[in-house]
Design an enzyme around this catalytic site. Sequence first.
Site, short mmCIF file in Angstrom:
data_model
loop_
_atom_site.label_atom_id
_atom_site.label_comp_id
_atom_site.label_asym_id
_atom_site.label_seq_id
_atom_site.Cartn_x
_atom_site.Cartn_y
_atom_site.Cartn_z
N CYS A 1 13.35 10.86 6.99
CA CYS A 1 13.24 10.37 8.36
C CYS A 1 14.50 10.65 9.15
CB CYS A 1 12.92 8.88 8.35
SG CYS A 1 14.07 7.91 7.38
N GLU B 1 9.76 1.08 10.70
CA GLU B 1 10.76 2.14 10.46
C GLU B 1 10.02 3.45 10.66
OE1 GLU B 1 13.85 1.66 9.93
OE2 GLU B 1 13.94 -0.44 9.36
N LYS C 1 0.85 -1.19 0.00
CA LYS C 1 0.00 0.00 0.00
C LYS C 1 0.88 1.24 0.00
CE LYS C 1 -1.85 2.81 2.96
NZ LYS C 1 -1.85 4.06 2.17
P1 NAP Z 1 2.12 8.04 8.13
O1 NAP Z 1 1.06 9.04 8.20
O2 NAP Z 1 2.39 7.20 9.33
O3 NAP Z 1 1.78 7.14 6.86
C1 NAP Z 1 2.62 6.11 6.43
C2 NAP Z 1 1.80 5.07 5.71
O4 NAP Z 1 0.89 4.48 6.64
C3 NAP Z 1 0.95 5.67 4.60
O5 NAP Z 1 0.85 4.74 3.55
C4 NAP Z 1 -0.38 5.83 5.30
O6 NAP Z 1 -1.46 5.88 4.41
C5 NAP Z 1 -0.42 4.58 6.14
N1 NAP Z 1 -1.35 4.63 7.27
C6 NAP Z 1 -1.89 5.71 7.88
N2 NAP Z 1 -2.72 5.31 8.88
C7 NAP Z 1 -2.71 3.96 8.88
C8 NAP Z 1 -3.35 2.97 9.66
N3 NAP Z 1 -4.19 3.29 10.65
N4 NAP Z 1 -3.10 1.67 9.39
C9 NAP Z 1 -2.24 1.31 8.41
N5 NAP Z 1 -1.62 2.21 7.62
C10 NAP Z 1 -1.83 3.52 7.86
O7 NAP Z 1 3.51 8.71 7.74
P2 NAP Z 1 3.77 9.70 6.53
O8 NAP Z 1 3.33 11.06 6.96
O9 NAP Z 1 3.28 9.12 5.27
O10 NAP Z 1 5.36 9.62 6.45
C11 NAP Z 1 6.16 10.43 7.21
C12 NAP Z 1 6.70 9.66 8.40
O11 NAP Z 1 7.40 8.52 7.96
C13 NAP Z 1 7.69 10.47 9.18
O12 NAP Z 1 7.45 10.29 10.55
C14 NAP Z 1 9.02 9.88 8.80
O13 NAP Z 1 10.04 10.05 9.74
C15 NAP Z 1 8.66 8.45 8.62
N6 NAP Z 1 9.64 7.74 7.79
C16 NAP Z 1 10.47 6.85 8.41
C17 NAP Z 1 11.45 6.20 7.66
C18 NAP Z 1 12.39 5.22 8.31
O14 NAP Z 1 13.01 4.44 7.60
N7 NAP Z 1 12.52 5.23 9.63
C19 NAP Z 1 11.56 6.45 6.29
C20 NAP Z 1 10.69 7.36 5.71
C21 NAP Z 1 9.72 8.00 6.47
P3 NAP Z 1 -2.03 7.27 3.83
O15 NAP Z 1 -0.88 8.21 3.72
O16 NAP Z 1 -2.59 6.89 2.54
O17 NAP Z 1 -3.06 7.72 4.81
#
Ligand code: NAP
Length: 506
Positions: free
Chosen positions: A300, A266, A191
């Site tokens: 991140c 992650e 997804k």
């Molecule tokens: P997010 O809001 O947590 O979303 C990540 C993914 O999870 C998206 O595909 C999102 O879908 C999905 N999602 C949201 N709610 C969910 C739920 N209840 N159940 C299952 N999936 C769900 O994060 P983001 O804003 O996209 O990304 C930014 C974050 O990612 C930052 O905190 C960043 O630090 C972190 N990140 C970490 C790494 C690492 O390797 N540590 C790498 C890159 C990014 P939708 O967006 O379609 O709602």
Amino acid sequence: MSTVIAEPTTAAAGQAFVPVPDEILVGGRWRRGGGPESAVLDPATGDVLQRVGQATADDVDAAARAGAAAAADPAWRDLLPHQRARHLVRIADAIEAGAARLALLQTYNTGKTLAETTALVASAAGTFRYFAAALETGDDELTSRRGNSLTMSVHEPIGVIGAIAPWNSPVASDAQKIAPALAAGNAVVLKPAEWTPLVSLALGRLIDESGLPKGLLSVLPGRGSVLGEAIVTHPGVGKVTFTGGTATGRRIAHHGAERLIPVSLELGGKSPTIVLDDADVDVAVNGVLYGIFSSTGQSCVAGSRLFVDRKIYREFVDTLARKASQLRVGPGLDPRTQVGPMVHPAHRDSVAAYVDLARAEGGRVLCGGAIPDEDRLRGGAYYPPTVIEGLGNDARACQEEIFGPVLVALPFDGEEDLVAMANDSVYGLAAGIWTGDYRRAWPLARRLAAGTVWVNTYKQFSISTPFGGVKESGLGVEKGRAGIAAYSRQKSVYLGLDTQPHPWAD
Ligand code: NAP
């Protein structure tokens, strides 16, 4: 100080946006998603690039069932490692052949510069090659005998992997999940984030056309709260691999605990980047700028908290702020751009709100700090490189992940003060140290609570090197040879060598 803006450009030939077919990949079949449509934006202009029909919970069910069947099919299940590896190599070839298109799509959809997305696509191909090689050279284990039997530990696939990716680097994060999961013999239900489905759909098409058996990969765009939940809670999904924010990760971990399935996470970060008084200032300034402002801070591991020895603080931070204000902000398609737009206007607004909050908390904005009003950038989700000082380490802007081009700077007095502040965070993803003396860097690197520490460099990645966070930055590691094991179950097999009946039963 004003922000320098790249000159206007028009999309050169070959750089025009070409939509992906509005079809999602469900269990080996391409069809239009039956869920609500999402409008996919070009963050450089605010224009709608195209509309994509989202997947539904029924699609998740169909994908999980087809994945389980494909993973159990002898045509896949019985492949020897070197035969499975060939599929991964073919996928790598397909990515390289389609690299220009994938990079362009990702630049259009995420705003990242073409140089960055080109590098990310190359790294995605490299990820498939790496896991093909790791698969061919990985061994099961003959363990020490404690009796009259031959004892082995072998790796087996889990079945169907639910892979949930964020919007910031879709092609690379997709590859980092799909490649080791397939290498281990699984099927994958991917997804992508609702904002950035295009490159994942294009990647899915390349993988599908590379000859991977049907059903092993599904690509289901849709909203996390609906589709992500449906994947994580589906009884046919045997493991979830998630990259995204900590709050979402925690929710997924709860579901994993309920279902007793493995979950790898992650998550977010608020990484300290540290400048000791013996650092080469020119090297450190550029390194700190790259560490926070490349990818417009939407990384991140972004080095978003700067700690500088008080002895050199004033001069260092003033130089840094001057250079930050000269970074070229503009569309990702312009080769002169260093800082592209943010992924989405809503995310830009959340970053702007954090800067307002930092001001309200007493922070002084040394550069940036306002949405640009240049005509050419109007409509785009731009935010300029911003450096803030004067905050305490407990301020929200110093503690919470802003995920944008915002750097908070703080002075420190001695190593104990530094380590206390650097480690005073719920996160523990990465850290950077700039110094002229590795003998100082080594003990400091060991004291920092972080999954990765860079010394005199930042944001360097190698697929051979494990990556993961500590504290609220994650659970488990990706990359490295052990990356395949994370998608496997270990099974122990005892081959009895006795030729006589067991005496106990006589
Ligand atoms: P997010 O809001 O947590 O979303 C990540 C993914 O999870 C998206 O595909 C999102 O879908 C999905 N999602 C949201 N709610 C969910 C739920 N209840 N159940 C299952 N999936 C769900 O994060 P983001 O804003 O996209 O990304 C930014 C974050 O990612 C930052 O905190 C960043 O630090 C972190 N990140 C970490 C790494 C690492 O390797 N540590 C790498 C890159 C990014 P939708 O967006 O379609 O709602």
